[in-house]
Design an enzyme around this catalytic site. Structure first.
Site, PDB file in Angstrom:
ATOM      1  N   TYR A  94       0.837  -1.209   0.000  1.00  0.00           N
ATOM      2  CA  TYR A  94       0.000   0.000   0.000  1.00  0.00           C
ATOM      3  C   TYR A  94       0.875   1.264   0.000  1.00  0.00           C
ATOM      4  CZ  TYR A  94      -3.822  -3.207   0.900  1.00  0.00           C
ATOM      5  OH  TYR A  94      -4.735  -4.228   0.791  1.00  0.00           O
ATOM      6  N   TYR A 471     -11.610  -1.262   0.388  1.00  0.00           N
ATOM      7  CA  TYR A 471     -11.534  -0.928   1.815  1.00  0.00           C
ATOM      8  C   TYR A 471     -10.212  -0.258   2.150  1.00  0.00           C
ATOM      9  CZ  TYR A 471      -8.151  -4.094   4.045  1.00  0.00           C
ATOM     10  OH  TYR A 471      -6.994  -4.694   4.473  1.00  0.00           O
ATOM     11  N   ARG A 472      -9.267  -0.257   1.216  1.00  0.00           N
ATOM     12  CA  ARG A 472      -7.927   0.242   1.484  1.00  0.00           C
ATOM     13  C   ARG A 472      -7.262   0.410   0.121  1.00  0.00           C
ATOM     14  NH1 ARG A 472      -4.294  -3.500   5.509  1.00  0.00           N
ATOM     15  NH2 ARG A 472      -2.551  -2.124   5.879  1.00  0.00           N
TER      16      ARG A 472
END
Ligand code: ADP
Length: 528
Positions: A94, A471-472
């Site tokens: 991420y 969600y991310r």
């Protein structure tokens, strides 16, 4: 290499700010040379690909106390330099420790690494940002506390960083955000707030009762840029007297629907209380060896090679990993119910192993379900060879067989178009599934990297068209993922930015995180 500077700041002014920070935290804790900043780059990024924001920090500061954080913040406000807060910076896939906005200064909190309290009776801990799951697990074990942590896939990350990102693990405490109770936060103006019952300074229930009195704020500090979290309470699972690890292997691709339909009632009535995982066969196989043993050609692994690999390894097309915890009688009763329920799934086979509560599982893969942190997840990086990296597509999926099959089919089909295997699985809450697909690539292979970037963008927009949201998201897709939440012309993001501007008018804290841009930097949306 050119020096990276904070946006809109001269080199001379930046040097003044660095000197001011050195006076606060000591010269050794202010990192600004390119070599020292290496650890603050996205470990999976590659230069040729604009999709992945290859953002560089201009410096990193490692304070050791809340007072130092407040003093660092004063300087940042004075010079209008954005700070990007990380706990241990291991948010791999991420963006790692890299900032969203190039030139931000990383505020690295790994030196605040105390476990401030553990209460065995009431089953909680209070930790600082630098405490990893490995640290907390070792501490509990060394001191003989009968409490378990709930590790995420990679155990080296911090409890605070993972919880703030709404990460998840695999025991009944797997929803990390739900197990959080009480925070201490430094706001952009330097104010220090304790949430909930922490508002009583001689308090007795900060880690026991989330709401406190009046509005609750804790969730506002998750996946946001509203504050710097310096302490967090986390509920811990009382060590069970025994546990059972179960694996249900299913042979057919379309069994995914039946697995989800069978599992959901068991999750809803709490026969299965943990975050059970439905692993795709290829993901399960990747934990056991590299791809080239089975297929070394271009494009995604063909069906025939996939089937041969699964058969050779004794791995199902889908593999449900679940666990039962408690007294042996309770485990036996629950296991009988699970077995009955899955008897209706054609060709499914169940393997179980039973353990005493203090015993470790045999074999590596399911340690997380027994509350033991591990790094087994990193084996995936060897799947395709070369400099292994991955970027994740993480849409939320309703817990029905039809939705799971739809997301799986959409993702697999698109992945194949771009030359990627379906490496993924579903982690089961009661009403939702976390569907995580990883595009695994060799980051030294420009074409593969570029295709991974393109695939991610297409997957996010396909998902939105079908009514699904992420969600991310990786740094490079934070704006894009936020834009998918478009009800009433983006009312949700407008609200987030209104709050941002009220709390942080100079836009110092983590501009751009989750697509939330403060007024001062709003024109950077979509840029690095
Ligand atoms: P990990 O625990 O995996 O090392 P990181 O430290 O990389 O996680 O944190 C993940 C993300 O969570 C960061 O990029 C940052 O946006 C946010 N974050 C982490 N720690 C804090 C904190 N103490 N206060 C505010 N935000 C944080």
């Amino acid at each position: 290499m050119n020096r990276t500077l904070p946006p809109n700041l001269s080199e001379a002014r930046f040097d003044q700010a660095l000197d001011a920070w050195r006076a606060i935290v000591g010269a050794a804790q202010v990192l600004s040379s390119p070599d020292a900043l290496d650890g603050y780059r996205d470990p999976f990024a590659f230069a040729s690909q604009p999709e992945f924001a290859v953002t560089d920090a201009s410096a990193a500061i490692r304070p050791a106390s809340v007072d130092e954080i407040r003093a660092v913040l004063r300087v940042a406000n004075q010079y209008r330099i954005p700070l990007w807060t990380v706990s241990t910076g291991r948010n791999f896939a991420y963006g790692g420790a890299a900032p969203r906005l190039t030139g931000s200064v990383v505020l690295d909190l790994q030196r605040l690494d105390r476990i401030l309290a553990v209460d065995e009776t009431l089953a909680y801990a209070l930790v600082e940002p630098g405490v990893s799951y490995f640290d907390l697990h070792a501490y509990l074990r060394d001191k003989g506390y009968r409490l378990w942590v709930d590790p995420p896939a990679a155990g080296w990350g911090s409890v605070i960083g993972n919880t703030l990102e709404r990460g998840f693990g695999y025991t009944p405490y797997g929803d990390h955000a739900a197990q959080q109770c009480g925070m201490e936060i430094v706001l952009a103006n330097g104010d220090v707030v304790r949430t909930g019952m922490g508002g009583i300074d001689t308090g007795t229930a900060w880690q026991l009762y989330k709401p406190g009195y009046g509005p609750s704020f804790d969730p506002m500090f998750m996946q946001s840029n509203y504050g710097i979290v310096t302490k967090m309470g986390v509920w811990l699972m009382p060590a069970p007297p025994a546990y059972l690890l179960g694996e249900i292997q299913c042979r057919h691709e379309h069994d995914l629907g039946a697995i989800v339909e069978t599992l959901r009632p068991l999750r809803l009535d709490e026969t299965i209380r943990n975050h059970a995982v439905i692993e795709g066969g290829l993901r399960r196989a990747a934990g056991l060896g590299a791809r080239r043993q089975w297929y070394d050609g271009p494009g995604p692994m063909p069906e025939s090679a996939l089937v041969a690999m699964l058969d050779a390894l004794g791995v199902g097309r889908w593999n449900l990993h679940y666990a039962l915890y408690g007294t042996p009688e309770l485990i036996d009763a629950r296991q009988a119910i699970v077995q009955r329920a899955f008897a209706s799934v054609r060709d499914a086979s169940i393997k179980v192993s039973r353990y005493r509560g203090d015993a470790q599982p045999v074999g590596g893969a399911d340690r997380n379900l027994a509350g033991i942190p591990s790094m087994a997840a990193f084996r995936m990086l060897d799947w395709r060879g070369g400099a292994g990296a991955h970027v994740d597509f993480s849409p939320l999926c309703p817990a029905t067989g039809a939705h799971a099959m739809r997301q799986y089919t959409m993702t697999k089909t698109r992945a194949a178009e771009y030359g990627f295997d379906y490496y993924g699985g579903f982690t089961a809450g009661a009403r939702h599934l976390h569907h995580v697909f990883a595009a695994i690539f060799d980051r030294h292979d420009a074409q593969q990297s570029e295709l991974a970037g393109q695939l991610l963008r297409v997957l996010i927009s396909d998902a939105r068209a079908a009514g699904y949201g992420e969600y991310r998201a990786h740094l490079g897709y934070m704006d894009f993922a936020a834009a998918q939440y478009s009800f009433n012309e983006g009312a949700l993001l407008r609200l987030s930015e209104t709050i941002k501007d009220a709390l942080d008018p100079a836009g110092i804290l983590s501009p751009g995180k989750q697509g939330i841009w403060p007024k001062a930097w709003r024109n950077r949306r979509g840029y690095t």
